[in-house]
Write an enzyme that holds these catalytic residues in place. Structure first.
Site, PDB file in Angstrom:
ATOM      1  N   GLU A 100      22.431  15.385  37.418  1.00  0.00           N
ATOM      2  CA  GLU A 100      23.372  16.103  36.547  1.00  0.00           C
ATOM      3  C   GLU A 100      24.282  17.075  37.283  1.00  0.00           C
ATOM      4  O   GLU A 100      24.173  18.296  37.114  1.00  0.00           O
ATOM      5  CB  GLU A 100      22.600  16.832  35.443  1.00  0.00           C
ATOM      6  CG  GLU A 100      21.773  15.893  34.582  1.00  0.00           C
ATOM      7  CD  GLU A 100      21.157  16.579  33.363  1.00  0.00           C
ATOM      8  OE1 GLU A 100      21.225  17.824  33.266  1.00  0.00           O
ATOM      9  OE2 GLU A 100      20.637  15.861  32.503  1.00  0.00           O
TER      10      GLU A 100
ATOM     11  N   GLU B 216      17.069   9.934  31.284  1.00  0.00           N
ATOM     12  CA  GLU B 216      16.464  11.030  30.509  1.00  0.00           C
ATOM     13  C   GLU B 216      16.903  10.911  29.056  1.00  0.00           C
ATOM     14  O   GLU B 216      18.090  10.689  28.775  1.00  0.00           O
ATOM     15  CB  GLU B 216      16.927  12.419  30.993  1.00  0.00           C
ATOM     16  CG  GLU B 216      16.291  12.887  32.263  1.00  0.00           C
ATOM     17  CD  GLU B 216      16.739  14.298  32.650  1.00  0.00           C
ATOM     18  OE1 GLU B 216      17.034  15.123  31.759  1.00  0.00           O
ATOM     19  OE2 GLU B 216      16.805  14.546  33.865  1.00  0.00           O
TER      20      GLU B 216
ATOM     21  N   TYR C 287      21.090  13.548  25.428  1.00  0.00           N
ATOM     22  CA  TYR C 287      20.278  14.340  24.491  1.00  0.00           C
ATOM     23  C   TYR C 287      20.905  14.507  23.113  1.00  0.00           C
ATOM     24  O   TYR C 287      20.217  14.485  22.113  1.00  0.00           O
ATOM     25  CB  TYR C 287      19.968  15.723  25.085  1.00  0.00           C
ATOM     26  CG  TYR C 287      18.957  15.651  26.197  1.00  0.00           C
ATOM     27  CD1 TYR C 287      17.588  15.658  25.932  1.00  0.00           C
ATOM     28  CD2 TYR C 287      19.363  15.514  27.519  1.00  0.00           C
ATOM     29  CE1 TYR C 287      16.652  15.547  26.945  1.00  0.00           C
ATOM     30  CE2 TYR C 287      18.427  15.399  28.550  1.00  0.00           C
ATOM     31  CZ  TYR C 287      17.072  15.415  28.251  1.00  0.00           C
ATOM     32  OH  TYR C 287      16.147  15.287  29.253  1.00  0.00           O
TER      33      TYR C 287
ATOM     34  N   ASN D 168      21.812  10.421  31.347  1.00  0.00           N
ATOM     35  CA  ASN D 168      20.906  11.332  30.637  1.00  0.00           C
ATOM     36  C   ASN D 168      21.579  11.721  29.323  1.00  0.00           C
ATOM     37  O   ASN D 168      22.688  12.268  29.336  1.00  0.00           O
ATOM     38  CB  ASN D 168      20.659  12.612  31.448  1.00  0.00           C
ATOM     39  CG  ASN D 168      19.911  12.351  32.753  1.00  0.00           C
ATOM     40  OD1 ASN D 168      19.491  11.228  33.027  1.00  0.00           O
ATOM     41  ND2 ASN D 168      19.755  13.391  33.549  1.00  0.00           N
TER      42      ASN D 168
ATOM     43  N   HIS E 231      17.102  17.808  42.232  1.00  0.00           N
ATOM     44  CA  HIS E 231      17.135  18.058  40.794  1.00  0.00           C
ATOM     45  C   HIS E 231      17.190  19.583  40.589  1.00  0.00           C
ATOM     46  O   HIS E 231      16.170  20.219  40.351  1.00  0.00           O
ATOM     47  CB  HIS E 231      15.889  17.444  40.132  1.00  0.00           C
ATOM     48  CG  HIS E 231      15.962  17.352  38.635  1.00  0.00           C
ATOM     49  ND1 HIS E 231      15.784  16.177  37.937  1.00  0.00           N
ATOM     50  CD2 HIS E 231      16.179  18.299  37.692  1.00  0.00           C
ATOM     51  CE1 HIS E 231      15.888  16.412  36.630  1.00  0.00           C
ATOM     52  NE2 HIS E 231      16.119  17.698  36.451  1.00  0.00           N
TER      53      HIS E 231
ATOM     54  N   ARG F 267      10.048   8.322  37.092  1.00  0.00           N
ATOM     55  CA  ARG F 267      11.110   9.046  37.803  1.00  0.00           C
ATOM     56  C   ARG F 267      10.628  10.462  38.106  1.00  0.00           C
ATOM     57  O   ARG F 267      10.217  11.184  37.189  1.00  0.00           O
ATOM     58  CB  ARG F 267      12.382   9.108  36.942  1.00  0.00           C
ATOM     59  CG  ARG F 267      13.458   9.962  37.561  1.00  0.00           C
ATOM     60  CD  ARG F 267      14.755  10.037  36.738  1.00  0.00           C
ATOM     61  NE  ARG F 267      15.637  10.987  37.375  1.00  0.00           N
ATOM     62  CZ  ARG F 267      16.364  11.920  36.758  1.00  0.00           C
ATOM     63  NH1 ARG F 267      16.361  11.992  35.438  1.00  0.00           N
ATOM     64  NH2 ARG F 267      17.105  12.745  37.451  1.00  0.00           N
TER      65      ARG F 267
HETATM   66  C1  GAL Z   1      18.199  17.988  31.656  1.00  0.00           C
HETATM   67  C2  GAL Z   1      17.496  18.258  32.953  1.00  0.00           C
HETATM   68  C3  GAL Z   1      16.001  18.225  32.853  1.00  0.00           C
HETATM   69  C4  GAL Z   1      15.458  18.805  31.571  1.00  0.00           C
HETATM   70  C5  GAL Z   1      16.245  18.340  30.369  1.00  0.00           C
HETATM   71  C6  GAL Z   1      15.826  18.928  29.042  1.00  0.00           C
HETATM   72  O1  GAL Z   1      19.470  18.541  31.684  1.00  0.00           O
HETATM   73  O2  GAL Z   1      17.875  17.284  33.915  1.00  0.00           O
HETATM   74  O3  GAL Z   1      15.502  18.847  34.007  1.00  0.00           O
HETATM   75  O4  GAL Z   1      15.269  20.143  31.644  1.00  0.00           O
HETATM   76  O5  GAL Z   1      17.599  18.569  30.559  1.00  0.00           O
HETATM   77  O6  GAL Z   1      16.510  20.074  28.723  1.00  0.00           O
END
Ligand code: GAL
Length: 468
Positions: free
Chosen positions: A168, A378, A312, A310, A123, A78
């Site tokens: 996002e 992500e 985290y 995405n 992006h 990607r």
């Molecule tokens: C996401 C973003 C990415 C990358 C990632 C890690 O929000 O799409 O570009 O920076 O966070 O922080």
């Protein structure tokens, strides 16, 4: 996990974004984008006033990136197109052929290695010329984006079959037009993010329709949008107030964009009523949250062919404490996220490692949005500079995460189709510059040839990919 397998056609990927890796900020006719402007202004808004002028040099070193992809054995990659590299002023009035050539080389190089490209149109880095006309705050951007999308499908769609319109929209609208720590640095609290998000949803939907009406029959690809979300749980599971705050937290994050696109073309009812009520109390005649017309709702509903998620981190949530100092724009949601001291921290202060949160979020997406096919576009863990090449702990986080998503498939029945690590290589982590390293490959930014070296995580990820 050792003995378990992912489905045969599972997509194994890694992700990057143009501004974060390409460099070549003014090479060969590229126009400036909002990050070029912002980083060149300095002012300590980015770690050590670093810029993406050179970044990983992928504009010239793209073959080095292909080598990394090959070493990992990925099935998918990607990346995003730099809008202002292709269309320097954002419009199709002038096309920068050198930019087209660059992406043609990259796409062809991937296909030669049997790697499927997944391409994001925007992006975080729209052209400065578009921003000068109001950027995402302006309704005009909707149509300009539609034209840009049409141009990209026509130019690359013979080979690209997986498209993501916008990355996002939550952060792209919030950080750029409300919190103001991302370019253009606007701080229109309570208004800017809603207005920008509104135009992004419409732009996305128009771009989906262009594909559906004019390209899909021939090109046979699919189009979606990448939505980010935390997972959230009540701080006190037995507290009704915490449960309600948690629901609002998810609604103002994920459902803000997912409901219109995946459910009914409109914002969640709670979001509409909360913002309209508050607007009234503030003496405003109309709600700060814009409304979609009936025609727009019909146009927006159902405009994604799969779900891109995405993920985290996770938060425990309680009602907003009005006496505590809060990030800008948090008052409508009336909820705040706190972290659990037991959760380990990976790199930046916001990234608490909670692999089980992803499994729960996947089940939530399945249940809330009609059991769509999902790609995790992500997910990742960072180290702060200087990073360890032998990143055993970080690989441990990946292993736990992979075990959780496997359970999501085999136990929860989630239609998970792929997993993309953020990121292929260390890169420009927005306001945190090169200090935060998410790469599977280390990049030595001190050396002029920007060498890429695999972390331990890359070696181990390659084994997982190989053995599925
Ligand atoms: C996401 C973003 C990415 C990358 C990632 C890690 O929000 O799409 O570009 O920076 O966070 O922080």
């Amino acid at each position: 996990m050792e003995s378990s397998k992912f489905p045969d056609s599972f997509a194994w990927g890694a992700s990057t974004a143009a501004y974060q890796i390409e460099g070549g900020w003014d090479a060969d006719g590229k126009g400036p984008n909002i990050w070029d402007t912002f980083t060149h202004q300095g002012g300590d808004r980015v770690y050590k006033n670093q810029t993406g002028d050179v970044a990983c040099g992928s504009y010239t070193l793209w073959e080095e990136d292909l080598k990394c992809i090959k070493q990992l054995g990925l099935t998918h990659y990607r990346f995003s197109l730099s809008w202002s590299r292709l269309l320097p002023d954002g419009t199709t009035g002038f096309i920068n052929q050198k930019g087209v050539d660059y992406y043609n080389k990259l796409i062809d190089g991937l296909l030669e290695m049997n790697v499927i490209p997944m391409v994001t149109l925007c992006h975080f880095d729209h052209p400065q010329a578009i921003e000068d006309q109001g950027g995402w705050l302006s309704e005009k951007t909707v149509e300009i984006f539609e034209q840009y999308a049409r141009f990209c499908y026509a130019t690359f769609g013979d080979r690209v079959k997986l498209w993501i319109t916008i990355n996002e929209p939550y952060f792209a609208s919030k950080l750029s037009y409300e919190v103001g720590n991302f370019p253009p640095g606007k701080k229109e609290v309570g208004v800017g993010a809603y207005q920008a998000g509104h135009n992004m949803i419409k732009a996305h939907a128009k771009a989906w329709h262009v594909y559906n009406n004019c390209f899909k029959d021939k090109q046979k690809g699919r189009v979606s949008i990448a939505l980010d979300s935390d997972w959230a749980e009540p701080l006190d599971a037995d507290s009704l107030a915490d449960q309600e705050a948690t629901m609002r937290y998810m609604i103002f994050r994920l459902h803000w964009f997912a409901n219109p696109i995946f459910i009914d073309g409109d914002y969640p009812a709670i979001m509409k009523s909360v913002i309209s009520q508050k607007s009234k109390e503030e003496g405003l005649k109309t709600s700060r949250l814009p409304e979609f017309t009936a025609e727009e709702k019909a146009m927006i509903k159902g405009t994604a062919d799969f779900f891109c998620l995405n993920y985290y981190t996770t938060r425990k949530v309680k009602p907003l404490d009005s006496t505590s100092s809060q990030p800008l724009g948090n008052s409508d949601v009336g909820a705040e996220g706190v972290t659990d001291p037991d959760w380990p921290l990976a790199g930046p202060e916001w990234l608490l490692v909670v692999p089980w949160g992803l499994r729960k979020l996947l089940a939530h997406v399945k249940d809330s949005f009609g059991d769509p096919e999902i790609f995790i576009t992500e997910n990742g863990f960072a180290q702060t500079d200087p990073p360890l090449l032998h990143d055993v702990q970080r690989w441990g986080y990946f292993q736990e995460t992979l075990a959780e998503i496997l359970k999501a498939i085999t136990v929860d029945g989630v239609k998970l189709k792929g997993y993309f690590v953020w990121s292929l290589i260390d890169n420009f982590e927005w306001t945190l510059g090169y200090n935060v390293r998410f790469g599977l490959f280390h990049v030595d930014f001190e050396q002029p040839n920007l060498p890429r070296t695999p972390y331990f995580s890359a070696v181990e990820y390659a084994k997982v990919v190989k053995g599925n």
